[in-house]
Each structure stands twice: as structure tokens, then as C-alpha cells.
Design a protein around this motif. Sequence first.
Motif, short mmCIF file in Angstrom:
data_model
loop_
_atom_site.label_atom_id
_atom_site.label_comp_id
_atom_site.label_asym_id
_atom_site.label_seq_id
_atom_site.Cartn_x
_atom_site.Cartn_y
_atom_site.Cartn_z
N ILE A 139 -48.99 71.21 0.06
CA ILE A 139 -47.80 70.75 0.93
C ILE A 139 -48.39 69.75 1.90
CG2 ILE A 139 -46.31 71.36 2.68
CD1 ILE A 139 -46.26 74.46 1.19
N LEU A 140 -49.53 69.95 2.60
CA LEU A 140 -49.87 68.97 3.53
C LEU A 140 -50.11 67.67 2.69
CD1 LEU A 140 -52.56 71.13 5.37
CD2 LEU A 140 -50.17 70.19 6.11
N ILE A 141 -50.68 67.71 1.45
CA ILE A 141 -50.80 66.28 0.68
C ILE A 141 -49.60 65.69 0.53
CG2 ILE A 141 -51.35 65.28 -1.48
CD1 ILE A 141 -53.83 67.61 -1.64
N LEU A 142 -48.59 66.61 0.37
CA LEU A 142 -46.94 65.90 0.06
C LEU A 142 -46.62 65.52 1.45
CD1 LEU A 142 -44.71 65.21 -1.60
CD2 LEU A 142 -44.01 67.63 -1.21
N ILE A 143 -46.85 65.93 2.59
CA ILE A 143 -46.43 65.71 3.88
C ILE A 143 -47.19 64.17 4.05
CG2 ILE A 143 -46.66 65.99 6.25
CD1 ILE A 143 -46.18 69.03 5.68
N PHE A 144 -48.33 64.17 3.70
CA PHE A 144 -49.19 62.91 4.03
C PHE A 144 -48.58 61.77 3.31
CE2 PHE A 144 -52.72 60.15 3.19
CZ PHE A 144 -53.12 59.71 4.27
N ILE A 145 -48.23 61.84 1.89
CA ILE A 145 -47.59 61.08 1.23
C ILE A 145 -46.22 60.55 1.61
CG2 ILE A 145 -46.71 60.52 -1.26
CD1 ILE A 145 -49.89 60.68 -1.10
N LEU A 146 -45.35 61.67 1.96
CA LEU A 146 -44.16 61.29 2.58
C LEU A 146 -44.45 60.47 3.84
CD1 LEU A 146 -42.38 64.76 1.91
CD2 LEU A 146 -41.87 62.65 0.73
N LEU A 147 -45.23 60.87 4.84
CA LEU A 147 -45.22 59.83 6.19
C LEU A 147 -45.89 58.51 5.69
CD1 LEU A 147 -47.25 62.74 8.36
CD2 LEU A 147 -44.75 61.74 8.31
N LEU A 148 -46.57 58.57 4.62
CA LEU A 148 -46.91 57.04 4.20
C LEU A 148 -45.65 56.23 3.69
CD1 LEU A 148 -50.48 57.51 2.29
CD2 LEU A 148 -49.88 56.42 4.60
N LYS A 149 -44.87 56.68 2.79
CA LYS A 149 -43.69 56.33 2.10
C LYS A 149 -42.62 56.14 3.29
CE LYS A 149 -41.06 55.73 -1.63
NZ LYS A 149 -41.39 54.49 -2.58
N GLY A 150 -42.72 56.84 4.10
CA GLY A 150 -41.62 56.46 5.27
C GLY A 150 -42.18 55.59 6.40
N LYS A 151 -43.24 55.18 6.07
CA LYS A 151 -43.92 54.25 7.24
C LYS A 151 -43.96 54.63 8.54
CE LYS A 151 -43.45 50.61 4.02
NZ LYS A 151 -44.48 50.65 3.12
N TYR A 152 -44.24 56.03 8.57
CA TYR A 152 -44.55 56.84 9.52
C TYR A 152 -45.95 56.47 9.97
CZ TYR A 152 -39.93 58.98 9.38
OH TYR A 152 -38.64 59.31 9.46
N LEU A 153 -46.76 56.63 8.97
CA LEU A 153 -48.31 56.19 8.98
C LEU A 153 -48.66 54.77 8.52
CD1 LEU A 153 -49.90 59.56 7.64
CD2 LEU A 153 -49.53 59.09 10.00
N ARG A 154 -49.36 54.06 9.53
CA ARG A 154 -49.61 52.79 9.28
C ARG A 154 -50.75 52.42 8.38
NH1 ARG A 154 -44.76 51.08 9.83
NH2 ARG A 154 -43.97 51.40 12.11
N LEU A 155 -50.79 52.89 7.32
CA LEU A 155 -51.88 52.66 6.10
C LEU A 155 -51.39 52.07 4.93
CD1 LEU A 155 -53.50 56.42 5.96
CD2 LEU A 155 -54.59 54.49 7.37
N GLU A 156 -51.98 50.98 4.76
CA GLU A 156 -51.58 49.98 3.53
C GLU A 156 -51.75 50.73 2.20
OE1 GLU A 156 -49.69 47.25 3.51
OE2 GLU A 156 -49.48 47.80 5.79
N ILE A 157 -51.01 51.46 1.76
CA ILE A 157 -51.16 52.00 0.19
C ILE A 157 -50.06 51.43 -0.39
CG2 ILE A 157 -50.96 54.18 -0.70
CD1 ILE A 157 -53.22 54.08 1.23
N ASN A 158 -50.47 50.96 -1.79
CA ASN A 158 -49.74 50.62 -3.03
C ASN A 158 -48.36 51.55 -3.08
OD1 ASN A 158 -48.55 50.23 -5.44
ND2 ASN A 158 -50.24 48.73 -5.75
N GLU A 159 -47.17 50.77 -2.94
CA GLU A 159 -46.07 51.56 -3.18
C GLU A 159 -46.09 52.34 -4.64
OE1 GLU A 159 -42.19 52.66 -1.32
OE2 GLU A 159 -44.16 51.43 -0.53
N ARG A 160 -46.52 51.79 -5.53
CA ARG A 160 -46.72 52.28 -6.79
C ARG A 160 -47.28 53.57 -6.94
NH1 ARG A 160 -46.60 48.21 -11.56
NH2 ARG A 160 -44.65 47.23 -11.62
N MET A 161 -48.46 53.49 -6.40
CA MET A 161 -49.42 54.73 -6.18
C MET A 161 -48.62 55.89 -5.61
SD MET A 161 -51.95 56.24 -6.99
CE MET A 161 -53.21 55.12 -7.57
#
Length: 130
Positions: free
Chosen positions: A56-78
Motif C-alpha cells: 500500500i505504501l508503494i502504491l501511495i508513493f506512485i500515486l503521489l508521483l503521478k499526481g505531482k505531489y512529489l517533485r521527482l522526475e519519473i517517466n510517466e509510462r513507468m
Amino acid sequence: MKINSSLNWMLILNFLAIIFHLGIITKLIPYEIAWGGRLKNDRDMYVFESVSIGIILILIFILLLKGKYLRLEINERMLNFILWIYFVIFVLNTLGNVLAKTNFEKLFSIITLISAILIWKIIKTRKAVQ
């Protein structure tokens, strides 16, 4: 429903799921009602619940990245690829919960189905939150 709305609902559901799993770990919620009754002792429960919280924590992290709540440059496709994996997990989990023995677990099929739908909407929305 825009991505931010779906994403925010998904975050809320996942934080509630963590609270539920912590309730099991702290024995406020009996572990016999979870995992299809497969948990036979405290050791099994701690392992299963720790893995659940980690996923669940991994999913939350991915969702935060997807929503741009975290400012890490991660490939959108990934990010979308990982979300597709979670989508499949939620669909399979929904089927498993529908076939569960207890009404309590059958109730969770509604939550996992909603989660699958929300993830699908998040993936299919082209433009992330600005």
C-alpha cells in the motif's frame, strides 16, 4: 472525474486501508476475519500485514508521483505501467473477495472494485495535475 479527484479518493482509500491493517497488527481487529481465514498465528499475521502495508505504501508513493505531489522526475509510462499492475491486482482481489466465505470479506469486493475503477481512471487521464 478528473485525475486529481480520482487520485485523491485513491489516496484516502489507501490511508484507510493502512489504518485497517494497523488495527489488525495491534489486535484491535481480529486477524481471523482477514486473509480468508488463512492466518493461523500471530507470526503469520505480522508477515502478511507487514507485506500488505508495504504494498500500500508503494502504491501511495506512485500515486503521489503521478499526481505531482512529489517533485521527482519519473517517466510517466513507468508510473502507468506500475499502476496497471495494481489495477490487475485489484481486479483479481475483487474476484477473490466476491468468492470469499465471509460477508465481511465480500464487502471488501466493493472497495477493491472501486479502487480498480479509480486506478483505471487515473491511468486513462492523459494530463496529470498541474
